[in-house]
Write an enzyme that holds these catalytic residues in place. Structure first.
Site, PDB file in Angstrom:
ATOM      1  N   ARG A 123      41.819  63.932  35.581  1.00 30.45           N
ATOM      2  CA  ARG A 123      42.142  63.302  37.179  1.00 30.45           C
ATOM      3  C   ARG A 123      40.893  63.367  37.972  1.00 30.45           C
ATOM      4  O   ARG A 123      40.725  62.552  39.067  1.00 30.45           O
ATOM      5  CB  ARG A 123      43.421  63.843  37.812  1.00 30.45           C
ATOM      6  CG  ARG A 123      44.621  63.141  37.326  1.00 30.45           C
ATOM      7  CD  ARG A 123      45.844  64.441  37.542  1.00 30.45           C
ATOM      8  NE  ARG A 123      45.768  65.231  36.316  1.00 30.45           N
ATOM      9  CZ  ARG A 123      46.590  66.306  36.379  1.00 30.45           C
ATOM     10  NH1 ARG A 123      47.256  66.552  37.505  1.00 30.45           N
ATOM     11  NH2 ARG A 123      46.446  67.303  35.391  1.00 30.45           N
ATOM     12  N   GLU A 127      47.034  79.776  30.636  1.00 28.00           N
ATOM     13  CA  GLU A 127      47.880  80.706  30.956  1.00 28.00           C
ATOM     14  C   GLU A 127      48.412  81.328  29.704  1.00 28.00           C
ATOM     15  O   GLU A 127      48.622  82.477  29.506  1.00 28.00           O
ATOM     16  CB  GLU A 127      49.272  80.023  31.631  1.00 28.00           C
ATOM     17  CG  GLU A 127      49.931  80.946  32.775  1.00 28.00           C
ATOM     18  CD  GLU A 127      50.837  80.394  33.834  1.00 28.00           C
ATOM     19  OE1 GLU A 127      50.573  78.959  33.693  1.00 28.00           O
ATOM     20  OE2 GLU A 127      51.631  80.977  34.140  1.00 28.00           O
TER      21      GLU A 127
END
Ligand code: AMP
Length: 181
Positions: free
Chosen positions: A64, A101
């Site tokens: 993006r 994560e």
């Protein structure tokens, strides 16, 4: 006369609960950039602190960051440098591993994309923990580039990424915040 403000931009960002996994609210900018006013206003707001700036390149993070970074580079009259996921760039690269994560990932830049002393503006759609931007800053600095600033449409301030970048001496420009994410 129709007015725009940053609240308008915020409402154009779609919230998708529990994506890509339970507990995460995904801030989807595809609804923002599909809107003709949303895209124009986002790019205008991203560039304004840098209009009089002394910048040589805009670097964007896949994927993006390519959409917004390409538009920002064009508007500023600058060239664009892609920072991509491992194995995607065709020429010699330097890479940086960073923590997600769960597990790790690697981003890469062409080894000759940025020269010593080049002033760089980094663009991505969103900053959360700052791990991705942190690795991109390492790549730019390892290339000899000078990090002028990093700009994002969305800041998730509670995850500490924008603070982390500021602590590294990088100017951070963000347009909207979602707290509590
Ligand atoms: P981070 O490295 O934690 O700052 O994460 C930033 C990167 O992951 C950006 O490229 C974002 O596009 C993506 N990302 C992380 N969290 C979210 C979220 N809640 N919504 C949308 N994108 C996210």
């Amino acid at each position: 006369m129709e007015k725009r403000n940053l609240t308008d931009l915020k409402t154009m960002i779609r919230a998708i609960p529990d994506y890509p996994k339970p507990g995460i609210v995904f801030r989807d900018i595809t609804t923002l950039i599909a809107d003709r006013k949303g895209l124009r206003a986002s790019v205008d707001e991203l560039i304004w602190p840098f209009l009089s700036g002394d910048i040589d390149y805009v670097a964007g993070i896949e994927a993006r960051g390519f959409i917004l970074g390409g538009a920002v580079a064009h508007e500023l009259g600058l060239g664009f440098v892609p920072i991509r996921k491992k194995g995607k760039l065709p020429w010699r690269t330097i890479g940086k591993e960073y923590s997600l994560e769960y597990g790790v990932d690697t981003i890469e830049i062409h080894a000759d994309a940025i020269s010593k002393g080049d002033k760089v503006l980094l663009i991505d759609d969103l900053i959360a923990t700052g791990g991705t931007a942190d690795a991109a800053i390492d790549l730019i600095r390892e290339s000899g580039g000078e990090m002028v600033a990093a700009a994002f449409v969305v800041d998730l301030p509670d995850l500490g990424g924008s603070r982390k970048l500021k602590d590294r001496g990088v100017r951070v420009h963000t347009l909207v915040e979602f707290e509590g994410d």
